[in-house]
Motif scaffolding. Structure first.
Motif, mmCIF file in Angstrom:
data_model
loop_
_atom_site.group_PDB
_atom_site.id
_atom_site.type_symbol
_atom_site.label_atom_id
_atom_site.label_comp_id
_atom_site.label_asym_id
_atom_site.label_seq_id
_atom_site.Cartn_x
_atom_site.Cartn_y
_atom_site.Cartn_z
ATOM 1 N N MET A 1 -55.726 16.587 -77.347
ATOM 2 C CA MET A 1 -54.692 17.237 -76.633
ATOM 3 C C MET A 1 -54.511 18.688 -77.263
ATOM 4 S SD MET A 1 -50.955 15.928 -76.320
ATOM 5 C CE MET A 1 -49.680 16.736 -75.570
ATOM 6 N N PHE A 2 -54.672 18.768 -78.482
ATOM 7 C CA PHE A 2 -54.393 20.000 -78.881
ATOM 8 C C PHE A 2 -55.740 20.713 -79.327
ATOM 9 C CE2 PHE A 2 -50.572 17.314 -79.932
ATOM 10 C CZ PHE A 2 -49.545 17.935 -79.421
ATOM 11 N N ALA A 3 -56.750 20.281 -78.973
ATOM 12 C CA ALA A 3 -57.851 21.087 -79.394
ATOM 13 C C ALA A 3 -57.763 22.674 -78.738
ATOM 14 C CB ALA A 3 -59.099 20.317 -78.912
ATOM 15 N N PRO A 4 -57.293 22.699 -77.771
ATOM 16 C CA PRO A 4 -57.403 24.422 -77.144
ATOM 17 C C PRO A 4 -56.705 25.293 -78.136
ATOM 18 C CG PRO A 4 -56.758 22.640 -75.419
ATOM 19 C CD PRO A 4 -56.847 21.877 -76.600
ATOM 20 N N LEU A 5 -55.775 24.789 -78.807
ATOM 21 C CA LEU A 5 -54.962 25.504 -79.900
ATOM 22 C C LEU A 5 -55.907 26.166 -80.968
ATOM 23 C CD1 LEU A 5 -51.544 23.970 -79.934
ATOM 24 C CD2 LEU A 5 -52.211 25.888 -78.609
ATOM 25 N N ALA A 6 -56.894 25.313 -80.932
ATOM 26 C CA ALA A 6 -57.994 25.888 -82.051
ATOM 27 C C ALA A 6 -58.879 27.244 -81.691
ATOM 28 C CB ALA A 6 -58.853 24.617 -82.416
ATOM 29 N N LEU A 135 -60.165 22.472 -70.167
ATOM 30 C CA LEU A 135 -59.377 23.042 -69.287
ATOM 31 C C LEU A 135 -58.047 22.247 -68.973
ATOM 32 C CD1 LEU A 135 -61.758 24.442 -66.632
ATOM 33 C CD2 LEU A 135 -60.114 25.601 -67.793
ATOM 34 N N GLN A 136 -58.180 21.070 -68.739
ATOM 35 C CA GLN A 136 -57.120 20.119 -68.713
ATOM 36 C C GLN A 136 -56.192 20.122 -69.691
ATOM 37 O OE1 GLN A 136 -58.271 16.558 -66.288
ATOM 38 N NE2 GLN A 136 -55.993 15.530 -67.074
ATOM 39 N N ALA A 137 -56.520 19.979 -71.081
ATOM 40 C CA ALA A 137 -55.841 19.950 -71.994
ATOM 41 C C ALA A 137 -55.145 21.425 -72.067
ATOM 42 C CB ALA A 137 -56.574 19.714 -73.417
ATOM 43 N N ALA A 138 -55.533 22.434 -71.798
ATOM 44 C CA ALA A 138 -55.174 23.504 -71.784
ATOM 45 C C ALA A 138 -53.917 23.655 -71.137
ATOM 46 C CB ALA A 138 -56.104 24.734 -71.804
ATOM 47 N N ASN A 139 -54.232 23.397 -69.585
ATOM 48 C CA ASN A 139 -53.032 23.461 -68.642
ATOM 49 C C ASN A 139 -52.012 22.465 -69.042
ATOM 50 O OD1 ASN A 139 -54.855 25.251 -66.939
ATOM 51 N ND2 ASN A 139 -55.883 23.799 -66.037
ATOM 52 N N SER A 140 -52.120 21.332 -69.712
ATOM 53 C CA SER A 140 -51.520 20.463 -69.846
ATOM 54 C C SER A 140 -50.484 21.078 -70.958
ATOM 55 C CB SER A 140 -51.784 19.111 -70.368
ATOM 56 O OG SER A 140 -52.627 18.321 -69.200
ATOM 57 N N LEU A 141 -50.962 21.698 -71.973
ATOM 58 C CA LEU A 141 -50.099 22.480 -73.258
ATOM 59 C C LEU A 141 -49.116 23.466 -72.451
ATOM 60 C CD1 LEU A 141 -52.797 22.659 -75.987
ATOM 61 C CD2 LEU A 141 -50.728 21.252 -75.911
ATOM 62 N N VAL A 142 -49.625 24.133 -71.673
ATOM 63 C CA VAL A 142 -48.901 25.196 -70.991
ATOM 64 C C VAL A 142 -47.728 24.636 -70.187
ATOM 65 C CG1 VAL A 142 -48.887 26.991 -69.261
ATOM 66 C CG2 VAL A 142 -50.695 26.865 -70.712
ATOM 67 N N SER A 143 -47.972 23.574 -69.345
ATOM 68 C CA SER A 143 -46.855 22.921 -68.736
ATOM 69 C C SER A 143 -45.987 22.292 -69.629
ATOM 70 C CB SER A 143 -47.397 21.747 -67.951
ATOM 71 O OG SER A 143 -48.332 22.214 -66.836
ATOM 72 N N LEU A 144 -46.379 21.466 -70.673
ATOM 73 C CA LEU A 144 -45.415 20.987 -71.723
ATOM 74 C C LEU A 144 -44.452 22.261 -72.250
ATOM 75 C CD1 LEU A 144 -47.759 18.422 -73.894
ATOM 76 C CD2 LEU A 144 -45.206 18.244 -72.807
ATOM 77 N N PHE A 269 -47.748 15.331 -71.524
ATOM 78 C CA PHE A 269 -48.455 14.426 -72.350
ATOM 79 C C PHE A 269 -49.564 13.308 -71.612
ATOM 80 C CE2 PHE A 269 -44.832 15.208 -75.377
ATOM 81 C CZ PHE A 269 -45.347 15.616 -76.496
ATOM 82 N N VAL A 270 -49.105 12.946 -70.710
ATOM 83 C CA VAL A 270 -50.019 12.174 -69.546
ATOM 84 C C VAL A 270 -51.126 12.957 -69.192
ATOM 85 C CG1 VAL A 270 -50.480 10.883 -67.281
ATOM 86 C CG2 VAL A 270 -48.336 10.695 -68.863
ATOM 87 N N SER A 271 -50.969 14.207 -68.710
ATOM 88 C CA SER A 271 -52.059 14.847 -68.017
ATOM 89 C C SER A 271 -52.918 15.513 -69.129
ATOM 90 C CB SER A 271 -51.486 16.104 -67.151
ATOM 91 O OG SER A 271 -50.641 16.950 -68.177
ATOM 92 N N ALA A 272 -52.409 15.690 -70.494
ATOM 93 C CA ALA A 272 -53.423 16.078 -71.406
ATOM 94 C C ALA A 272 -54.310 14.904 -71.983
ATOM 95 C CB ALA A 272 -52.461 16.582 -72.678
ATOM 96 N N ARG A 273 -53.963 13.509 -71.690
ATOM 97 C CA ARG A 273 -54.720 12.544 -72.579
ATOM 98 C C ARG A 273 -55.394 11.966 -71.117
ATOM 99 N NH1 ARG A 273 -53.447 11.251 -77.722
ATOM 100 N NH2 ARG A 273 -51.775 12.316 -78.374
ATOM 101 N N TRP A 274 -55.004 12.052 -69.981
ATOM 102 C CA TRP A 274 -55.610 11.259 -68.742
ATOM 103 C C TRP A 274 -56.726 12.163 -68.104
ATOM 104 C CZ3 TRP A 274 -53.362 10.571 -63.541
ATOM 105 C CH2 TRP A 274 -54.081 9.391 -62.974
ATOM 106 N N ARG A 275 -57.860 11.344 -68.137
ATOM 107 C CA ARG A 275 -59.061 12.097 -67.443
ATOM 108 C C ARG A 275 -59.500 11.256 -66.226
ATOM 109 N NH1 ARG A 275 -57.384 15.010 -70.701
ATOM 110 N NH2 ARG A 275 -58.265 16.498 -71.903
ATOM 111 N N PRO A 276 -58.674 11.282 -65.261
ATOM 112 C CA PRO A 276 -59.315 10.476 -64.093
ATOM 113 C C PRO A 276 -60.714 11.014 -63.464
ATOM 114 C CG PRO A 276 -57.500 12.039 -63.592
ATOM 115 C CD PRO A 276 -57.664 12.091 -64.799
ATOM 116 N N SER A 277 -61.288 10.156 -63.130
ATOM 117 C CA SER A 277 -63.091 10.525 -62.432
ATOM 118 C C SER A 277 -62.526 11.276 -61.239
ATOM 119 C CB SER A 277 -63.565 9.218 -62.477
ATOM 120 O OG SER A 277 -63.029 8.163 -61.676
ATOM 121 N N ARG A 278 -61.596 10.888 -60.519
ATOM 122 C CA ARG A 278 -61.500 11.477 -59.157
ATOM 123 C C ARG A 278 -60.130 12.299 -59.257
ATOM 124 N NH1 ARG A 278 -64.621 7.181 -57.525
ATOM 125 N NH2 ARG A 278 -66.370 7.908 -56.019
ATOM 126 N N PRO A 279 -59.988 13.461 -59.673
ATOM 127 C CA PRO A 279 -58.519 13.954 -60.028
ATOM 128 C C PRO A 279 -57.867 14.294 -58.989
ATOM 129 C CG PRO A 279 -60.541 15.591 -60.633
ATOM 130 C CD PRO A 279 -61.169 14.170 -60.308
#
Length: 419
Positions: A1-6, A135-144, A269-279
């Motif tokens: 979840m916090f990988a983009p911050l690296a 990408l998804q984790a980065a967008n989630s962090l911005v929303s958080l 938090f949900v969007s940072a960890r959830w990777r649906p196959s059909r987003p």
């Protein structure tokens, strides 16, 4: 979840945007009381609020084209400096007691123009900074960070307005734009997109053509516009009315709003960890969590039910937006990301004020309950209709952005081929 911050570049962008998000949440409340203290007229307040939205509606497509044509860091840095100047001048006028209504309107128009260039360009910048795998984790962090900053800023803005006046709250917002610009200035200079051929008109029409040739994307844009106009906007107008008439007033609506903000945090938090196959399918199904709020307001139910409905609505908003933004970043060639984003943004920006403007007269004619129930019906039917589009199901996580499921990438007919 916090990988983009690296990633150093994304980390700097994220810190700047978190700071700016706090300031953004200070200004609406402060500006509202500034206008009311100045003229005491709700009509004047409506004019000032509208002045922040009109330039965004008019210039968003231009902002997307500019964000795909010039270095994104530069575009966003200049937009931040423009907003710093506009809000800084507003604060000076308020603090010195020299503010007038026309001056506030002009300065809000300038600030809104800056936002029209900043917002679509930011989506493209995040894509280039974070990399496809984050990408998804980065967008989630911005929303958080936006949700958390909003919750903190709401209380801060009230205290500042009560203790020292609205001018100081707006001054702090101005400084946060300067802080954001400072962080953007430290980003690597290699984040510019490939420069498209042709001028800005060709860039705008090229971006619209890219959206038009992708059924999943223009279908999504229609879904956003319709639900903003008929589902979400009436809640914003009629919700406070229902709370005042049946639920005890402002404390009830405040409790629902707090639930909405808490839901936004949970959605991050949900969007940072959830990777649906059909987003896209997942985002549309998640949108149905919006339906309980207007349904319960139509009854009206007690706050003990409406507050959890607010949590569900806030959660769906963040998950929906994160999955949509990530799908655009992954499924469009990078030179078109900002322009495609500006088209989807424009649908929402135009639909929202139309929905707000019609909700009151519609409720006066039909009654509050039928208008809210209509929102529930539209939420379900429009979402179900969107899910019947085959292209919606073909969008999968990890799709190659240079080869979309709908059609091969072609240069826009009105512009030279993109290298």
């Amino acid at each position: 979840m916090f990988a983009p911050l690296a990633i150093k570049g994304f980390r700097r962008y994220y810190l700047g945007q978190t700071t700016s998000a706090f300031g953004d949440s200070l200004t609406p409340l402060a500006m509202a009381f500034a206008v009311l203290h100045l003229t005491g007229s709700p009509v004047d307040l409506g004019i000032v609020v509208l002045s922040t939205r009109v330039p965004v509606i008019i210039l968003t497509l231009v902002g997307g084209a500019v964000g795909d044509r010039f270095p994104r860091r530069t575009v966003m840095l200049l937009a931040d400096l423009v907003r710093f100047a506009a809000h800084g001048a507003t604060a000076v006028l308020l603090l010195t007691g020299t503010a007038s209504l026309w001056a506030l309107v002009v300065l809000q128009l300038v600030a809104g123009a800056g936002s029209a260039f900043f917002n679509p360009t930011a989506v493209g910048l995040v894509a280039s900074l974070a990399g496809r795998e984050h990408l998804q984790a980065a967008n989630s962090l911005v929303s958080l960070s936006r949700s958390a900053a909003s919750m903190l800023a709401l209380g801060t803005a009230g205290a500042l307005v009560a203790l020292v006046g609205p001018g100081w709250a707006i001054a702090i917002d101005a400084l946060t734009f300067l802080a954001s610009a400072a962080f953007l200035r430290r980003l690597p200079a290699t984040t510019a997109p490939p420069r498209p051929g042709g001028g800005l008109p060709a860039g705008i029409t090229g971006g619209m053509a890219e959206v038009a040739r992708r059924p999943w994307l223009w279908t999504w844009t229609i879904h956003v516009a319709l639900t903003n106009a008929v589902v979400i906007s009436p809640i914003m107008v009629l919700g406070p009315y229902v709370a005042d008439e049946h639920l005890g007033g402002a404390p009830a609506w405040s409790a629902i709003g707090i639930g909405y903000a808490v839901g936004g945090l949970a959605g991050g938090f949900v969007s940072a960890r959830w990777r649906p196959s059909r987003p896209m399918v997942a985002a549309l199904l998640f949108f149905l969590l919006m339906a309980p709020l207007p349904a319960l307001l139509a009854i009206p139910a007690g706050v003990w039910l409406l507050a959890p409905a607010g949590v569900a609505a806030g959660m769906q908003l963040v998950v929906y937006n994160v999955l949509q933004t990530t799908a655009i970043q992954r499924n469009l060639p990078e030179p078109f990301v900002a322009r495609a984003t500006s088209v989807t943004m424009l649908g929402a920006l135009v639909a929202a004020p139309i929905g707000m403007g019609l909700a009151g007269p519609a409720a006066g004619w039909l009654g509050t309950r039928p208008v809210l129930v209509l929102g529930v019906v539209v939420a379900v039917l429009v979402t179900a209709g969107t899910l019947l589009v085959p292209a919606v199901w073909r969008i999968r996580a990890g799709t190659d952005p240079t080869s979309t499921p709908d059609a091969p990438h072609l240069p826009p007919r009105s512009a030279a081929p993109v290298p």
